[in-house]
Design an enzyme around this catalytic site. Sequence first.
Site, PDB file in Angstrom:
ATOM      1  N   ARG A 127      49.778  35.157  56.286  1.00 17.20           N
ATOM      2  CA  ARG A 127      49.412  35.996  55.142  1.00 17.20           C
ATOM      3  C   ARG A 127      49.181  37.437  55.567  1.00 17.20           C
ATOM      4  NH1 ARG A 127      44.724  32.729  53.986  1.00 17.20           N
ATOM      5  NH2 ARG A 127      44.030  34.160  52.387  1.00 17.20           N
ATOM      6  N   LYS A 174      38.368  42.263  48.655  1.00 20.78           N
ATOM      7  CA  LYS A 174      38.867  42.791  47.375  1.00 20.78           C
ATOM      8  C   LYS A 174      38.535  41.885  46.197  1.00 20.78           C
ATOM      9  CE  LYS A 174      43.573  41.211  48.065  1.00 20.78           C
ATOM     10  NZ  LYS A 174      43.590  40.039  47.164  1.00 20.78           N
ATOM     11  N   ARG A 203      39.151  26.737  51.932  1.00 16.33           N
ATOM     12  CA  ARG A 203      40.397  26.964  51.184  1.00 16.33           C
ATOM     13  C   ARG A 203      41.564  26.501  52.042  1.00 16.33           C
ATOM     14  NH1 ARG A 203      41.193  32.916  48.551  1.00 16.33           N
ATOM     15  NH2 ARG A 203      43.301  32.711  49.374  1.00 16.33           N
ATOM     16  N   ARG A 208      35.030  32.490  56.132  1.00 15.79           N
ATOM     17  CA  ARG A 208      35.251  31.923  54.814  1.00 15.79           C
ATOM     18  C   ARG A 208      35.866  30.526  54.925  1.00 15.79           C
ATOM     19  NH1 ARG A 208      39.054  35.169  50.741  1.00 15.79           N
ATOM     20  NH2 ARG A 208      40.742  33.963  51.656  1.00 15.79           N
ATOM     21  N   ARG A 222      52.483  42.813  44.919  1.00 15.52           N
ATOM     22  CA  ARG A 222      52.289  42.507  46.322  1.00 15.52           C
ATOM     23  C   ARG A 222      53.506  42.896  47.157  1.00 15.52           C
ATOM     24  NH1 ARG A 222      48.255  38.599  46.648  1.00 15.52           N
ATOM     25  NH2 ARG A 222      47.996  37.520  48.614  1.00 15.52           N
TER      26      ARG A 222
HETATM   27  P1  ADP Z   1      44.901  36.341  49.774  1.00 20.75           P
HETATM   28  O1  ADP Z   1      44.954  37.767  49.346  1.00 20.75           O
HETATM   29  O2  ADP Z   1      43.625  35.989  50.471  1.00 20.75           O
HETATM   30  O3  ADP Z   1      46.108  35.869  50.522  1.00 20.75           O
HETATM   31  P2  ADP Z   1      45.246  35.496  47.005  1.00 20.75           P
HETATM   32  O4  ADP Z   1      44.203  34.706  46.337  1.00 20.75           O
HETATM   33  O5  ADP Z   1      45.505  36.882  46.544  1.00 20.75           O
HETATM   34  O6  ADP Z   1      44.849  35.404  48.516  1.00 20.75           O
HETATM   35  O7  ADP Z   1      46.637  34.705  46.946  1.00 20.75           O
HETATM   36  C1  ADP Z   1      46.765  33.382  47.393  1.00 20.75           C
HETATM   37  C2  ADP Z   1      48.241  32.990  47.454  1.00 20.75           C
HETATM   38  O8  ADP Z   1      48.816  33.049  46.138  1.00 20.75           O
HETATM   39  C3  ADP Z   1      49.138  33.906  48.294  1.00 20.75           C
HETATM   40  O9  ADP Z   1      49.098  33.567  49.660  1.00 20.75           O
HETATM   41  C4  ADP Z   1      50.508  33.649  47.654  1.00 20.75           C
HETATM   42  O10 ADP Z   1      51.041  32.416  48.084  1.00 20.75           O
HETATM   43  C5  ADP Z   1      50.164  33.517  46.195  1.00 20.75           C
HETATM   44  N1  ADP Z   1      50.238  34.829  45.502  1.00 20.75           N
HETATM   45  C6  ADP Z   1      49.181  35.528  45.010  1.00 20.75           C
HETATM   46  N2  ADP Z   1      49.598  36.672  44.447  1.00 20.75           N
HETATM   47  C7  ADP Z   1      50.941  36.701  44.583  1.00 20.75           C
HETATM   48  C8  ADP Z   1      51.949  37.616  44.220  1.00 20.75           C
HETATM   49  N3  ADP Z   1      51.652  38.772  43.593  1.00 20.75           N
HETATM   50  N4  ADP Z   1      53.237  37.318  44.511  1.00 20.75           N
HETATM   51  C9  ADP Z   1      53.550  36.180  45.121  1.00 20.75           C
HETATM   52  N5  ADP Z   1      52.652  35.264  45.518  1.00 20.75           N
HETATM   53  C10 ADP Z   1      51.364  35.510  45.256  1.00 20.75           C
END
Ligand code: ADP
Length: 196
Positions: free
Chosen positions: A145, A14, A134, A128, A89
């Site tokens: 996650r 995404k 990361r 990745r 989310r």
């Molecule tokens: P991924 O989808 O691969 O887990 P993201 O880059 O979207 O990675 O998010 C990385 C981290 O940032 C998440 O695991 C969470 O800890 C935090 N995060 C991102 N977006 C949100 C959100 N909308 N609400 C709460 N935490 C978030």
Amino acid sequence: MSRLLIVGPQGSGKGTQGAVIADEYGVPVVSTGDIFRENIKNDTELGQKVKSITAAGDLVPDELTGEIVRDRLREDDAADGFLLDGYPRNTTQVGHLDEFLSERGEQLDAVILLDVPREESLKRLTLRAEQEGRDDDTEDVIANRLDIYESETAPIIDVYERRGIVDRIDGVGSLDEITERIRTALAARGIVRPAS
Ligand code: ADP
């Protein structure tokens, strides 16, 4: 008229597709994950608050995340459209976003759901992890996650399905094939790329 949300499990691509689509449709990507990573890198106050949470793959508190997103969406470049990646989310965040948008007389136009089976997600994330390192791409954190995605994020799809704005896109295929599927789905809603 392009207020978009892209959603899909970790490893669904995404981030990559979101960037391509946002660029084509002339809207900024608003990615909460990127905002948090940037703040952690620069060791800001926000970065210090969220560092251990993101490293564990847990969700940053809804109020804090909502505030960050609202601030970002108030910037000029998001006035006519945006592509949200990673927010909302969970259903609480959907409520917060609804409230913010409705106050402005706005709403989401389309939710792009990238459909990828869990095994495929895991395969891509492991790759990745090897390539990018990361710190939330370790085996345990990835599993956490994905679990949170299934328990908290997947339910938001139902909410948006009821509004008739979800486009379910098969996320398995080449990068270009998937982008084309998204373009086709958006076009069917009358969302087209601005003439360049
Ligand atoms: P991924 O989808 O691969 O887990 P993201 O880059 O979207 O990675 O998010 C990385 C981290 O940032 C998440 O695991 C969470 O800890 C935090 N995060 C991102 N977006 C949100 C959100 N909308 N609400 C709460 N935490 C978030």
